[in-house]
Design an enzyme around this catalytic site. Structure first.
Site, short mmCIF file in Angstrom:
data_model
loop_
_atom_site.label_atom_id
_atom_site.label_comp_id
_atom_site.label_asym_id
_atom_site.label_seq_id
_atom_site.Cartn_x
_atom_site.Cartn_y
_atom_site.Cartn_z
N HIS A 1 1.97 8.34 -14.40
CA HIS A 1 3.20 9.12 -14.20
C HIS A 1 4.46 8.38 -14.66
O HIS A 1 5.54 8.92 -14.58
CB HIS A 1 3.31 9.46 -12.71
N ASP A 2 4.31 7.13 -15.10
CA ASP A 2 5.47 6.37 -15.59
C ASP A 2 5.43 6.14 -17.10
O ASP A 2 6.46 6.10 -17.75
CB ASP A 2 5.52 4.97 -14.94
N ASP B 1 2.37 0.19 -4.81
CA ASP B 1 3.52 0.25 -5.71
C ASP B 1 4.18 -1.13 -5.83
O ASP B 1 4.37 -1.83 -4.82
CB ASP B 1 4.51 1.26 -5.12
N ASP C 1 -0.91 6.31 -2.08
CA ASP C 1 0.02 5.38 -2.70
C ASP C 1 0.82 4.73 -1.57
O ASP C 1 1.36 5.43 -0.71
CB ASP C 1 0.96 6.18 -3.61
N GLU D 1 -0.28 -1.99 -8.47
CA GLU D 1 0.52 -1.77 -9.67
C GLU D 1 1.12 -3.12 -10.04
O GLU D 1 2.21 -3.47 -9.63
CB GLU D 1 1.64 -0.74 -9.42
C1 NOJ Z 1 6.47 2.34 -9.71
C2 NOJ Z 1 6.17 3.79 -9.60
O1 NOJ Z 1 4.98 4.07 -10.30
C3 NOJ Z 1 7.37 4.51 -10.16
O2 NOJ Z 1 7.11 5.89 -10.34
C4 NOJ Z 1 8.53 4.26 -9.24
O3 NOJ Z 1 9.69 4.86 -9.78
C5 NOJ Z 1 8.77 2.78 -9.05
N1 NOJ Z 1 7.57 2.02 -8.85
C6 NOJ Z 1 9.62 2.53 -7.83
O4 NOJ Z 1 8.91 2.86 -6.67
#
Ligand code: NOJ
Length: 523
Positions: free
Chosen positions: A328-329, A202, A100, A266
């Site tokens: 994970h989000d 990210d 990542d 992302e």
């Molecule tokens: C996206 C990531 O997937 C998330 O977990 C993170 O909190 C934010 N970007 C900030 O880096």
């Protein structure tokens, strides 16, 4: 002649949250050696690559997404040589490793920021985004953090505000500064030279900010839920057109390696035409851009079909889709979309693994692992994402095979007696066996792996599509039995395992929440 497909188009990717996969040293936190020790399992899934959430050094205000050193491994997770060993041993089993990359912001503990905030004239000052207060002392503009509150924090010592689109401990880097671009070129090269197969990037849509720091416009009724919650459209603090220059630069860098390294973004962009732009002309920006409109569709035939058809219609010709339902989000799909009902989970897996494009499984998806409710006193994440980050459930034993019995894992374990690898490995009709079967079929059948997508006519609640010339996939996402016209063929994969091998004549009958993949013409 058919074009050869690179490994990341033909294969399935598997996302691992390293703190929660396997704890090799009994400290309650998963680590890189734990992943290495589970390679046999990963190989048995048939996946082609793993993406690890950040493993770099971090004070963990945002669990790895606040990076204090981009070129070393966080001690909680192991060492650089543990990572080298994982890459080598995974490679020996035909599994590539993606890391990542967090270029939007660093940790406030990163040496760059520590130095930057020490004085307005320090060499790294311009590596971050600083601005003077307005006349009344308030922040320079109206930008809000994605995590709530203003996106600016006043630095008392130097009297200027710095920008953070996430936590105040995550200062945004200034991507207008050529030195920042060069520093990241070095970071990419550092990992590519170590054999890392690529990066998940990210906030890939957001790293460049409006140079004039203009105010964002307010959110409107028609905006998505997140935008409405934040109260403004992220027009100027993210989503700037100049981000594409950076992506093109990285693509060129990635392609100087052999085999070319892969960039997965992302791209949290909900309008599909803007999303498609992250592929550039189809071969000069991201290789894969995460598709949130698909991930956020309810498990219903019409919205899913629309999300996929719209994607297929806007994506550049040479580009390749990527599909995911959990991360994970955004929470685990069995809980978020399926009410934790097994037939629904199987239908979702069948769809995910049968589209044109690279499927990404989140660890535990292959078992139908649900979210885990987290008591308030065990919460670790500042914005409540812990339920989908809990330890992998390997066995029903105390510690769930994740850590030693008696050790308190960093996040609570779910009910491993109801869902674990060991129990599902022992059963031919488990969700795990179904997932493995679908992945094996993708490897076996070129039509399923790389064939084109076309929706097929279907009754209400049913989504049906063709892959290439000989594969037809049908899912009944409703509570009534449905009959679907079909050519002759044989069921090669079925959510009801017992139906595998069944012949189909001219009608496929599917019960409620049932799906099947039919190989046409195989009699
Ligand atoms: C996206 C990531 O997937 C998330 O977990 C993170 O909190 C934010 N970007 C900030 O880096």
């Amino acid at each position: 002649m058919s074009t050869p497909h690179p490994w990341w188009q033909g294969g399935v990717l598997y996302q691992i949250y390293p703190r929660s996969f396997a704890d090799s040293n009994g400290d309650g936190v998963g680590d890189l050696t734990g992943i290495t020790e589970r390679l046999e399992y990963l190989e048995s899934l048939g996946i082609a690559g793993i993406w690890l959430n950040p493993v770099t050094v971090s004070p963990n205000r945002d669990w790895g997404y606040d990076v204090a050193d981009y070129c070393d491994v966080d001690p909680d997770l192991g060492t650089l040589s543990d990572l080298d060993r994982l890459v080598a041993e995974a490679g020996a089993r035909g599994i590539r490793v993606l890391l990542d990359l967090v270029p939007n912001h660093s940790s406030d503990q990163h040496a760059w920021f520590v130095e930057a905030r020490s004085s307005p004239t320090s060499p790294h000052r311009d590596w971050y985004v600083w601005a003077d207060p307005r006349a009344d002392g308030s922040p320079p503009n109206n930008w809000r953090s994605a995590f709530g509150g203003p996106a600016w924090t006043l630095d008392g010592q130097t009297g200027q505000y710095y920008l953070h689109n996430f936590l105040p401990e995550q200062p945004d880097l200034n991507w207008w500064n050529e030195e920042v671009r060069n520093a990241f070129d070095e970071i990419l090269r550092f990992w590519f030279e170590r054999g890392i197969a690529g990066f998940r990037i990210d906030v890939a849509h957001g790293i460049v900010k409006d140079r004039e720091l203009r105010d964002n416009p307010p959110a409107v009724e028609a905006d998505d839920e997140h935008t409405r919650r934040v109260g403004q459209r992220p027009v100027y603090n993210m989503n700037r057109p100049e981000v594409h220059d950076v992506l093109r630069r990285w693509r060129q860098l990635a392609e100087r390696f052999e085999p070319p390294r892969v960039l997965v973004g992302e791209t949290w962009v909900l309008e599909l035409d803007r999303w498609a732009a992250f592929y550039g002309n189809g071969s000069d920006e991201l290789h894969l851009a995460f598709n949130f409109p698909f991930a956020f569709s309810p498990l219903e035939a019409e919205p899913l079909r629309r999300a996929v058809e719209d994607t297929e219609s806007v994506i550049p010709e040479a580009a390749w889709p990527v599909w995911t339902l959990s991360n994970h989000d955004i929470r685990r799909f069995p809980t978020r979309l399926c009410g934790e009902e097994e037939p629904q989970v199987r239908c979702a897996l069948l769809a995910l693994l049968s589209l044109r494009g690279t499927p990404v499984l989140y660890y535990g998806d292959e078992l139908g692992m649900p979210d885990v409710p987290i008591p308030a006193d065990r919460a670790r994440d500042p914005v409540g994402r812990d339920p989908c980050r809990t330890p992998m459930q390997w066995t029903a034993e105390p510690g769930a095979g994740f850590t030693e019995p008696g050790v308190e894992p960093w996040l609570p374990l779910g009910d491993a007696s109801r869902c674990n690898v060991e129990a599902q490995r022992g059963r031919d009709d488990s969700i795990l066996a179904f997932t493995q079967h679908l992945i094996a079929l993708r490897r076996e059948l070129p039509d399923l792996r790389v064939g084109s997508y076309a929706s097929l006519p279907a009754p209400d609640d049913v989504w049906a599509w063709r892959r290439g010339g000989r594969v037809a996939v049908t899912v009944n996402l409703g509570g009534e039995q449905r009959s679907i016209a079909s050519g002759p063929g044989v069921i090669a994969a079925a959510t009801h395992t017992a139906r595998q091998g069944e012949a189909v004549e001219s009608t496929l009958v599917l019960g409620p929440w049932e799906g099947a993949l039919v190989l046409m013409g195989y009699r």
